[in-house]
Motif scaffolding. Structure first.
Motif, mmCIF file in Angstrom:
data_model
loop_
_atom_site.group_PDB
_atom_site.id
_atom_site.type_symbol
_atom_site.label_atom_id
_atom_site.label_comp_id
_atom_site.label_asym_id
_atom_site.label_seq_id
_atom_site.Cartn_x
_atom_site.Cartn_y
_atom_site.Cartn_z
ATOM 1 N N THR A 149 98.361 -60.759 14.551
ATOM 2 C CA THR A 149 98.334 -62.221 14.573
ATOM 3 C C THR A 149 99.483 -62.779 13.743
ATOM 4 N N THR A 150 100.228 -63.684 14.344
ATOM 5 C CA THR A 150 101.265 -64.424 13.628
ATOM 6 C C THR A 150 100.768 -65.848 13.452
ATOM 7 N N MET A 151 100.475 -66.238 12.210
ATOM 8 C CA MET A 151 99.944 -67.568 11.946
ATOM 9 C C MET A 151 100.803 -68.267 10.903
ATOM 10 N N LEU A 152 101.424 -69.359 11.312
ATOM 11 C CA LEU A 152 102.180 -70.217 10.413
ATOM 12 C C LEU A 152 101.279 -71.405 10.084
ATOM 13 N N LEU A 153 100.670 -71.376 8.934
ATOM 14 C CA LEU A 153 99.692 -72.394 8.553
ATOM 15 C C LEU A 153 100.256 -73.270 7.443
ATOM 16 N N PHE A 154 100.223 -74.581 7.678
ATOM 17 C CA PHE A 154 100.673 -75.550 6.681
ATOM 18 C C PHE A 154 99.563 -76.575 6.473
ATOM 19 N N ILE A 155 99.200 -76.775 5.232
ATOM 20 C CA ILE A 155 98.225 -77.808 4.874
ATOM 21 C C ILE A 155 98.929 -78.821 3.993
ATOM 22 N N ASN A 156 98.995 -80.052 4.494
ATOM 23 C CA ASN A 156 99.781 -81.107 3.832
ATOM 24 C C ASN A 156 101.209 -80.633 3.584
ATOM 25 N N ARG A 183 102.416 -77.766 3.126
ATOM 26 C CA ARG A 183 102.583 -76.668 2.191
ATOM 27 C C ARG A 183 102.181 -75.367 2.886
ATOM 28 N N SER A 184 103.065 -74.371 2.871
ATOM 29 C CA SER A 184 102.768 -73.088 3.507
ATOM 30 C C SER A 184 101.696 -72.361 2.705
ATOM 31 N N VAL A 185 100.549 -72.130 3.335
ATOM 32 C CA VAL A 185 99.421 -71.505 2.656
ATOM 33 C C VAL A 185 98.831 -70.424 3.557
ATOM 34 N N GLU A 186 97.869 -69.709 3.021
ATOM 35 C CA GLU A 186 97.129 -68.698 3.764
ATOM 36 C C GLU A 186 95.646 -69.040 3.716
ATOM 37 N N SER A 187 94.954 -68.735 4.804
ATOM 38 C CA SER A 187 93.511 -68.978 4.861
ATOM 39 C C SER A 187 92.878 -67.898 5.728
ATOM 40 N N THR A 188 92.133 -67.018 5.085
ATOM 41 C CA THR A 188 91.459 -65.955 5.826
ATOM 42 C C THR A 188 90.409 -66.518 6.770
ATOM 43 N N ALA A 189 89.720 -67.569 6.351
ATOM 44 C CA ALA A 189 88.668 -68.150 7.189
ATOM 45 C C ALA A 189 89.247 -68.734 8.471
ATOM 46 N N ILE A 190 90.347 -69.472 8.370
ATOM 47 C CA ILE A 190 90.969 -70.063 9.564
ATOM 48 C C ILE A 190 91.517 -68.967 10.476
ATOM 49 N N LYS A 191 92.149 -67.973 9.901
ATOM 50 C CA LYS A 191 92.728 -66.894 10.700
ATOM 51 C C LYS A 191 91.650 -66.120 11.452
ATOM 52 N N ARG A 192 90.554 -65.798 10.763
ATOM 53 C CA ARG A 192 89.491 -65.033 11.401
ATOM 54 C C ARG A 192 88.834 -65.837 12.530
ATOM 55 N N ALA A 193 88.635 -67.133 12.295
ATOM 56 C CA ALA A 193 88.001 -67.972 13.323
ATOM 57 C C ALA A 193 88.883 -68.097 14.554
ATOM 58 N N THR A 237 88.230 -66.807 18.422
ATOM 59 C CA THR A 237 88.349 -67.688 19.578
ATOM 60 C C THR A 237 89.208 -67.055 20.664
ATOM 61 N N TYR A 238 90.307 -66.419 20.271
ATOM 62 C CA TYR A 238 91.218 -65.811 21.245
ATOM 63 C C TYR A 238 90.664 -64.519 21.842
ATOM 64 N N SER A 239 89.706 -63.892 21.171
ATOM 65 C CA SER A 239 89.191 -62.613 21.666
ATOM 66 C C SER A 239 88.575 -62.742 23.058
ATOM 67 N N THR A 240 88.125 -63.957 23.416
ATOM 68 C CA THR A 240 87.557 -64.172 24.742
ATOM 69 C C THR A 240 88.630 -64.213 25.813
ATOM 70 N N PHE A 241 89.863 -64.591 25.448
ATOM 71 C CA PHE A 241 90.916 -64.810 26.430
ATOM 72 C C PHE A 241 91.926 -63.662 26.493
ATOM 73 N N LEU A 242 92.083 -62.921 25.408
ATOM 74 C CA LEU A 242 93.100 -61.881 25.360
ATOM 75 C C LEU A 242 92.481 -60.510 25.589
ATOM 76 N N PRO A 255 97.136 -63.495 18.867
ATOM 77 C CA PRO A 255 97.857 -64.716 19.235
ATOM 78 C C PRO A 255 98.993 -65.059 18.272
ATOM 79 N N PHE A 256 99.774 -66.065 18.667
ATOM 80 C CA PHE A 256 100.759 -66.708 17.800
ATOM 81 C C PHE A 256 100.277 -68.128 17.564
ATOM 82 N N VAL A 257 100.213 -68.539 16.304
ATOM 83 C CA VAL A 257 99.659 -69.854 15.973
ATOM 84 C C VAL A 257 100.556 -70.532 14.952
#
Length: 724
Positions: free
Chosen positions: A285-292, A294-304, A308-313, A319-321
């Motif tokens: 998974t490639t996840m570029l997450l920004f909150i306000n 600011r580049s951050v990491e979130s295990t909860a968001i990534k896992r969720a 979600t993608y497991s049904t489609f892939l 995925p790339f996010v």
């Protein structure tokens, strides 16, 4: 000369040695650490690696209003880390305290943290860097006639060379600021030795620069290694977000992106970004997450999102996010991590759920065609049976496939020729012989014109927007399912291969999980699956409409007659009062039944529709009278949570495949056409609808352990035969 004394007699015992009570020393006095030690400890918490120092410098440059950033790296940033921007610059009078701790232009009072809108705010970045590196700053403001250059050490101004003054010196320079960090961790040898290679550190730096290059609109980025002519990352200021992803990552990702946009006033957030569609799947998974911003990491968001993608892939696809969240600053705590890598915000679970629902909706809208890459075969080559099976499965599902030829690579040839271990060889081809072919088959004489076909149901689609369930009782029921999850069994169902139906009378099917074979009570599994489906799709069920409508009272009378026939004769029960009581109960709650469960009852007492739980599977309508009758005494209508739970359990029982009479085995005896058709329909639905649904959405709870039995283990069988 005095005789030498024994060192062991005066030294303290080694660490870890238990001392007797009479040998204990007096308690040591508490004293304040030296300021230099304090500053180095703080620097070690904030600047863990060169990439963390660069992150702070990039954020300061963007805060200064820069539209162009040039980054130069030598030896992975340990030898040189230089960033040049065209921002507002630093006033000469402020250069004296520039690298002192907690000096900042963005924060005045602690209450300002609740509305912070910039990247940096604590004034620790340059101070921390100056304590563990040689720092030089060259800056020029718009109203200054020249640039000023200063060197720093330990948070203070320092001379460039011994004997010179430490004051900033006038020099030539362009508008903006250039910060050069040399010999990072020169005075922390243990930390410096921990870095394995310069290339690994540069890869981390390139990843960080790529993240901000994608997110920071109207800002040009350039990053290159010292001594190289070309830049590793080069993004112009006028590039769009999609073009930035193409430049930083690759075109394969950029061509398969879909827009994401979701907002909610109640939770005070807005999210936008680009996510990959079902045609793209990566190895991780490639996840570029920004909150306000600011580049951050979130295990909860990534896992969720991965869930979600497991049904489609396909299995193993990631995925790339790119996701940017703007949350009300009053709801965000940015001061929870030394490197500001993580943030806390309110209503995290609800926000994640809304984002995943929007991703699922967007994927569902664009997933009308799928592209599959296939390898061209040499002349005379034999097509693998698994490829044929996959093509047949896709065609039967109505999915359009587009093939393109590409030559076989050396890597693919080496994988194909690698011989696997025998005890890991398993059957995964749907064309192979199934277990049902080994079981005794009933000899049934049937009409040659009757062939198994589809269920014949016509599906209509509406533009109704899905509703978001905010009922706390439903969320509690969903949480109880997650708490009761059995992880290992859930993985078995998520990665299983359906083998066949072993016993229709006991509702037992065989499935393969890895190198193990299981017998499953699919009636028990279906009951749990449809209950969970009722919780996840609560308020968004499909509809099975009756044309013409059915008389509710007549259906209840049929159900009462069936129930009365099954009850003992000595049981004294007034069945005549049951039908009107249940009919009145359902009619009085028809608004709630229609809104939450798609069970519609007209004012005239006619049953208009029942919920559609799973496309491609129709429950037995012979069970409908009993289902409606049980809604009276078996549903707790007085408590909201118990009402929803008991109703969904009854609905799940209605959808569980029924038990059909055994097939006739004596010669010459034919089976009723209606029963035979239903048997064929159930067999197709169990294999093509139910078990694929179990694979994609079932959360296996501990109660399903009773209905799942391991009957064979390939590795175990090999160990048995090795003893012979």
């Amino acid at each position: 000369m005095a005789a030498p004394t024994s060192s062991t007699a005066t030294s303290s015992p080694p660490r870890g040695t238990k001392r007797k009570a009479d040998e204990l020393e007096a308690p040591r006095r508490i004293r304040a650490l030296h300021e230099d030690v304090v500053n180095k400890i703080a620097a070690g918490e904030i600047i863990v690696a060169p990439v963390h120092a660069l992150k702070e410098l990039i954020e300061n440059a963007v805060d200064a209003g820069s539209t162009s950033l040039e980054i130069l790296v030598k030896d992975g940033g340990l030898k040189l880390l230089q960033i040049t921007d065209n921002g507002c610059g630093i006033n000469k009078d402020d250069m004296t305290i520039l690298c002192e701790r907690f000096t900042t232009s963005k924060l005045k009072a602690f209450e300002d943290l609740t509305s912070i809108g910039t990247y940096g705010f604590r004034g620790e970045a340059l101070a921390s860097i100056s304590h563990i590196a040689h720092l030089a700053v060259t800056t020029k403001t718009a109203d200054s006639s020249c640039a000023w250059k200063a060197h720093y050490a330990g948070g203070k101004l320092a001379p460039a060379k011994p004997g010179q003054t430490a004051d900033p010196k006038a020099c030539a320079g362009r508008h903006g600021t250039q910060i050069a960090v040399e010999d990072l961790f020169y005075n922390v040898p243990t930390r410096r030795r921990a870095f394995r290679s310069a290339s690994e550190e540069y890869a981390k730096i390139a990843d960080l620069v790529g993240r901000y290059a994608v997110h920071c609109k109207n800002v040009a980025f350039s990053c290159k290694k010292h001594g190289e002519a070309g830049a590793g990352i080069a993004v112009p200021a006028n590039a769009s977000v999609r073009d930035r992803i193409r430049m930083v990552h690759n075109s394969a990702v950029a061509n398969e992106l879909i827009d994401l946009d979701v907002a909610n006033v109640q939770y005070g957030f807005k999210a936008d970004g680009l996510v990959s569609n079902a045609n793209y799947n990566g190895k991780r998974t490639t996840m570029l997450l920004f909150i306000n911003h600011r580049s951050v990491e979130s295990t909860a968001i990534k896992r969720a999102i991965e869930q979600t993608y497991s049904t489609f892939l396909p299995k193993g696809g990631k995925p790339f996010v790119y996701l940017s969240l703007d949350i009300d600053p009053a709801r965000v705590d940015v001061n929870v991590h030394p490197t500001k890598r993580e943030v806390n915000f309110l209503n995290e679970e609800e926000i994640i759920e809304l984002i995943c629902d929007e991703i699922r909706t967007r994927l569902g809208k664009v997933d009308t065609s799928r592209t599959f890459m296939t390898q061209s075969l040499l002349v005379g080559g034999k097509t693998p049976s698994i490829a044929k099976a996959a093509t047949t499965a896709e065609e039967s599902a109505g999915i359009k496939t587009t093939t393109s030829q590409r030559p076989a690579t050396s890597a693919s040839r080496s994988v194909a020729t690698q011989k696997p271990y025998e005890n890991n060889l398993i059957r995964t081809d749907a064309k192979s012989r199934k277990i049902t072919a080994m079981l005794p088959q009933a000899q049934r004489v049937s009409s040659p014109s009757r062939e198994p076909g589809s269920d014949g149901v016509v599906y209509e689609y509406t533009d109704k927007e899905p509703t978001t369930c905010r009922l706390s009782t439903i969320k509690e029921l969903r949480a109880s399912v997650r708490e009761d999850m059995h992880s290992e069994l859930t993985d078995v169902f998520a990665n299983h291969t359906f083998v066949g139906i072993a016993d229709e009378r006991k509702r037992i099917a065989a499935m393969q999980g890895g190198v193990k074979l299981f017998l499953v009570d699919y009636g028990m599994v279906a009951a749990e699956y449809f209950y969970q489906l009722g919780l996840t799709d609560f308020g968004n069920f499909g509809v099975i409409r009756f044309n013409p409508p059915l008389n509710l009272r007549e259906l209840l009378e049929i159900g009462a007659a069936q129930a009365k026939a099954l009850e003992p004769e000595e049981l004294d029960f007034d069945w005549e009062q049951v039908v009107p009581a249940v009919a009145a109960q359902l009619t009085s709650r028809k608004a709630m039944l229609a809104e939450y469960f798609a069970l519609e009852i007209s004012d005239d007492g006619e049953l208009l529709s029942i919920p559609l739980m799973l496309k491609g599977y129709m429950p037995s309508l012979a069970k409908l009278p009993n289902f409606l009758l049980r809604l009276g005494p078996h549903v707790d209508w007085n408590d909201e949570k118990d009402c929803f739970q008991s109703f969904l359990r009854e609905l799940a029982k209605f959808y569980v495949p029924e038990v059909l009479p055994p097939e006739p085995t004596e010669g010459g005896i034919t089976e009723d056409d209606e029963v035979a058709d239903r048997r064929g329909e159930l067999r197709r639905a169990i294999e093509n609808s139910l078990f694929p649904a179990f694979k994609s959405r079932l959360v296996a709870t501990r109660s399903l352990l009773k209905g799942t039995i391991e009957v064979a283990n390939l590795k175990g069988l090999y160990r048995v035969f090795e003893r012979c």
